[in-house]
Design a protein around this motif. Structure first.
Motif, PDB file in Angstrom:
ATOM      1  N   ALA B 115       0.839  -1.234   0.270  1.00 58.31           N
ATOM      2  CA  ALA B 115      -0.082  -0.006   0.109  1.00 58.31           C
ATOM      3  C   ALA B 115       0.760   1.181   0.045  1.00 58.31           C
ATOM      4  N   HIS B 116       1.847   1.114   0.633  1.00 53.79           N
ATOM      5  CA  HIS B 116       2.892   2.202   0.734  1.00 53.79           C
ATOM      6  C   HIS B 116       3.280   2.648  -0.471  1.00 53.79           C
ATOM      7  N   GLN B 117       3.715   1.674  -1.256  1.00 54.95           N
ATOM      8  CA  GLN B 117       4.536   1.809  -2.559  1.00 54.95           C
ATOM      9  C   GLN B 117       3.515   2.272  -3.585  1.00 54.95           C
ATOM     10  N   SER B 118       2.418   1.735  -3.737  1.00 46.22           N
ATOM     11  CA  SER B 118       1.707   2.023  -4.722  1.00 46.22           C
ATOM     12  C   SER B 118       1.155   3.578  -4.558  1.00 46.22           C
ATOM     13  N   THR B 119       0.759   3.749  -3.335  1.00 47.87           N
ATOM     14  CA  THR B 119       0.225   5.413  -3.011  1.00 47.87           C
ATOM     15  C   THR B 119       1.180   6.138  -3.180  1.00 47.87           C
ATOM     16  N   GLN B 120       2.767   5.782  -2.816  1.00 47.98           N
ATOM     17  CA  GLN B 120       3.756   6.864  -2.927  1.00 47.98           C
ATOM     18  C   GLN B 120       4.067   7.042  -4.497  1.00 47.98           C
ATOM     19  N   LEU B 121       3.873   6.099  -5.500  1.00 51.22           N
ATOM     20  CA  LEU B 121       4.099   6.104  -6.946  1.00 51.22           C
ATOM     21  C   LEU B 121       2.668   7.116  -7.381  1.00 51.22           C
ATOM     22  N   THR B 122       1.381   6.826  -6.664  1.00 51.18           N
ATOM     23  CA  THR B 122       0.545   7.643  -7.294  1.00 51.18           C
ATOM     24  C   THR B 122       0.405   9.036  -6.885  1.00 51.18           C
ATOM     25  N   VAL B 123       0.785   9.452  -5.663  1.00 49.94           N
ATOM     26  CA  VAL B 123       0.761  10.802  -5.348  1.00 49.94           C
ATOM     27  C   VAL B 123       2.034  11.436  -6.171  1.00 49.94           C
ATOM     28  N   ALA B 124       3.083  10.664  -6.183  1.00 51.60           N
ATOM     29  CA  ALA B 124       4.258  11.358  -6.977  1.00 51.60           C
ATOM     30  C   ALA B 124       4.047  11.731  -8.339  1.00 51.60           C
ATOM     31  N   ALA B 125       3.174  10.618  -9.022  1.00 48.78           N
ATOM     32  CA  ALA B 125       2.788  10.755 -10.486  1.00 48.78           C
ATOM     33  C   ALA B 125       1.698  12.135 -10.266  1.00 48.78           C
ATOM     34  N   ILE B 126       0.854  12.264  -9.352  1.00 46.85           N
ATOM     35  CA  ILE B 126       0.170  13.455  -9.354  1.00 46.85           C
ATOM     36  C   ILE B 126       0.795  14.733  -9.365  1.00 46.85           C
ATOM     37  N   TYR B 127       1.943  14.561  -8.478  1.00 51.18           N
ATOM     38  CA  TYR B 127       2.746  15.778  -8.226  1.00 51.18           C
ATOM     39  C   TYR B 127       3.420  16.225  -9.299  1.00 51.18           C
ATOM     40  N   LEU B 128       3.981  15.237 -10.265  1.00 49.91           N
ATOM     41  CA  LEU B 128       4.774  15.639 -11.136  1.00 49.91           C
ATOM     42  C   LEU B 128       3.954  15.691 -12.667  1.00 49.91           C
ATOM     43  N   GLY B 129       2.712  15.353 -12.593  1.00 48.87           N
ATOM     44  CA  GLY B 129       1.870  15.418 -13.791  1.00 48.87           C
ATOM     45  C   GLY B 129       2.457  14.298 -14.598  1.00 48.87           C
ATOM     46  N   HIS B 130       3.177  13.109 -14.222  1.00 48.80           N
ATOM     47  CA  HIS B 130       3.854  12.281 -15.136  1.00 48.80           C
ATOM     48  C   HIS B 130       3.458  10.950 -14.935  1.00 48.80           C
ATOM     49  N   ILE B 131       2.377  10.375 -16.007  1.00 47.95           N
ATOM     50  CA  ILE B 131       1.893   9.300 -15.675  1.00 47.95           C
ATOM     51  C   ILE B 131       2.713   8.091 -16.031  1.00 47.95           C
ATOM     52  N   ALA B 132       3.990   8.525 -16.599  1.00 45.94           N
ATOM     53  CA  ALA B 132       4.936   7.415 -17.073  1.00 45.94           C
ATOM     54  C   ALA B 132       5.562   6.866 -15.707  1.00 45.94           C
ATOM     55  N   LEU B 133       5.478   7.442 -14.625  1.00 44.15           N
ATOM     56  CA  LEU B 133       6.281   6.974 -13.405  1.00 44.15           C
ATOM     57  C   LEU B 133       5.532   5.263 -13.039  1.00 44.15           C
ATOM     58  N   PHE B 134       4.184   5.206 -13.533  1.00 44.32           N
ATOM     59  CA  PHE B 134       3.986   3.937 -13.296  1.00 44.32           C
ATOM     60  C   PHE B 134       4.593   2.922 -14.262  1.00 44.32           C
ATOM     61  N   ALA B 135       5.483   3.158 -15.008  1.00 46.08           N
ATOM     62  CA  ALA B 135       6.322   2.044 -15.750  1.00 46.08           C
ATOM     63  C   ALA B 135       7.206   1.801 -14.308  1.00 46.08           C
ATOM     64  N   LEU B 136       7.159   2.200 -13.015  1.00 47.47           N
ATOM     65  CA  LEU B 136       8.075   1.794 -12.166  1.00 47.47           C
ATOM     66  C   LEU B 136       7.515   0.931 -11.267  1.00 47.47           C
ATOM     67  N   LEU B 137       6.276   0.569 -11.388  1.00 47.64           N
ATOM     68  CA  LEU B 137       5.416   0.048 -10.516  1.00 47.64           C
ATOM     69  C   LEU B 137       5.734  -1.508 -10.128  1.00 47.64           C
ATOM     70  N   PRO B 138       6.284  -2.329 -11.283  1.00 47.80           N
ATOM     71  CA  PRO B 138       7.032  -3.587 -10.944  1.00 47.80           C
ATOM     72  C   PRO B 138       8.134  -3.493  -9.769  1.00 47.80           C
ATOM     73  N   VAL B 139       8.923  -2.565 -10.211  1.00 51.81           N
ATOM     74  CA  VAL B 139       9.933  -2.350  -9.257  1.00 51.81           C
ATOM     75  C   VAL B 139       9.474  -2.040  -7.713  1.00 51.81           C
ATOM     76  N   PHE B 140       8.705  -1.176  -7.582  1.00 48.60           N
ATOM     77  CA  PHE B 140       8.087  -0.880  -6.611  1.00 48.60           C
ATOM     78  C   PHE B 140       7.347  -1.911  -5.938  1.00 48.60           C
TER      79      PHE B 140
END
Lengths: 132, 170
Positions: B115-140
């Motif tokens: 939950a920590h990792q997916s929330t972190q990625l989601t909030v970071a993606a919203i912050y940066l306006g960069h949906i491409a961050l989700f490519a990192l989801l497997p690593v996270f």
């Protein structure tokens, strides 16, 4: 109270639920990493500089492309069906760190030098115009 | 359990969470957002020994004091890490409440880390306006499983030690 005789309101040993959760998370990670729509092998490497496609080459050969952007020259290597930006004049070097591109749709972009390398499937796509 | 007893236990858990949080923040990391999440062991212990409310309280105290002492209070990294920590403790508390027999401490810890990792990625993606961050989801996700296993095991052994000292939460 003697250790080991304590009855707890939660399971002590790993449960089926633990295993299911961990396996599901790892499976999701693997599917996200290797699945998707880009199962087809990439056919061609496209190199854009400043929004213009400068090179559209087959991936099966081995070659070195040198392109010139606003900062200087970027070097692109193509080998064994893969392509990468081998050197770039930018400070970040993210495009170089991106390493080898292997899948159709993969992109390595160098924003400072306006260079984009991407892999595509299918037929050659030399365009006579670019819309942005 | 006497009120004062409970209060001192929670204060100790908060202090442990805070120390782990600050020590970890000063360790070198391969990437800025990668942490072991050791302080989650204290939050999970609070959840198991005292319940959901106290666990959220320990997590909030850790975040605010950690932000104050470590710097970066209210910065982007604080908002991203803070919302991720809250999502983690809420997830663990819900699973523990709704399915009390389904997960051991290790499973709860892994669920919290995911939950920590997916929330972190989601909030970071919203912050940066960069949906491409989700490519990192497997690593996270994979790092979440590994760090969740580690902190879960630490919690498990810590609670066992606690038994030997004075019996279960007595």
């Amino acid at each position: 109270m003697i250790a080991g005789n304590v009855s707890r309101p939660w399971p002590e040993a790993p449960t089926i639920g633990d295993v299911i959760l961990i396996v599901a998370a790892l499976a999701a990670a693997v599917m996200l990493a290797f699945g998707g729509t880009n199962a087809a092998a990439p056919q061609r490497a496209l190199v854009d500089v400043d929004g213009q496609i400068l090179h559209d080459v087959a991936l099966d050969g081995e070659q070195t492309l040198v392109v010139t952007g606003p900062l200087g020259t970027s070097v692109i290597l193509i080998r064994d069906g893969q392509a990468r930006i081998a050197s770039a004049p930018c400070s970040g070097q993210f495009c170089v760190a991106r390493g080898w591109l292997r899948k159709s749709g993969d992109i390595a972009a160098c924003v400072p030098n306006r260079t984009v390398l991407r892999l595509t499937g299918g037929a050659p796509r030399i365009l006579d115009g670019v819309t942005r | 359990m006497r009120y004062s007893h409970r209060l001192t236990r929670l204060a100790l858990l908060t202090a442990i969470a805070l120390v782990l949080f600050l020590v970890e923040a000063s360790l070198p990391r391969p990437l800025p957002w990668m942490r072991l999440g050791l302080s989650n062991a204290a939050v999970l212990a609070a959840l198991l020994l005292f319940g959901a409310g106290p666990a959220v309280a320990v997590s909030l105290a850790k975040l605010s004091l950690g932000g104050l002492l470590g710097g970066g209070l209210a910065g982007p990294a604080f908002v991203i890490g803070g919302s991720a920590s809250l999502a983690s403790v809420v997830t663990m508390a819900l699973l523990h409440r709704l399915l009390p027999r389904a997960f051991s401490p290790v499973g709860l810890s892994v669920a919290g880390a995911l939950a920590h990792q997916s929330t972190q990625l989601t909030v970071a993606a919203i912050y940066l306006g960069h949906i491409a961050l989700f490519a990192l989801l497997p690593v996270f996700l994979i790092s979440g499983v590994l760090t969740g296993l580690l902190t879960g095991l630490i919690t498990y052994f810590a609670l066992q030690r606690l038994d030997k000292i004075d019996g279960h939460g007595a």
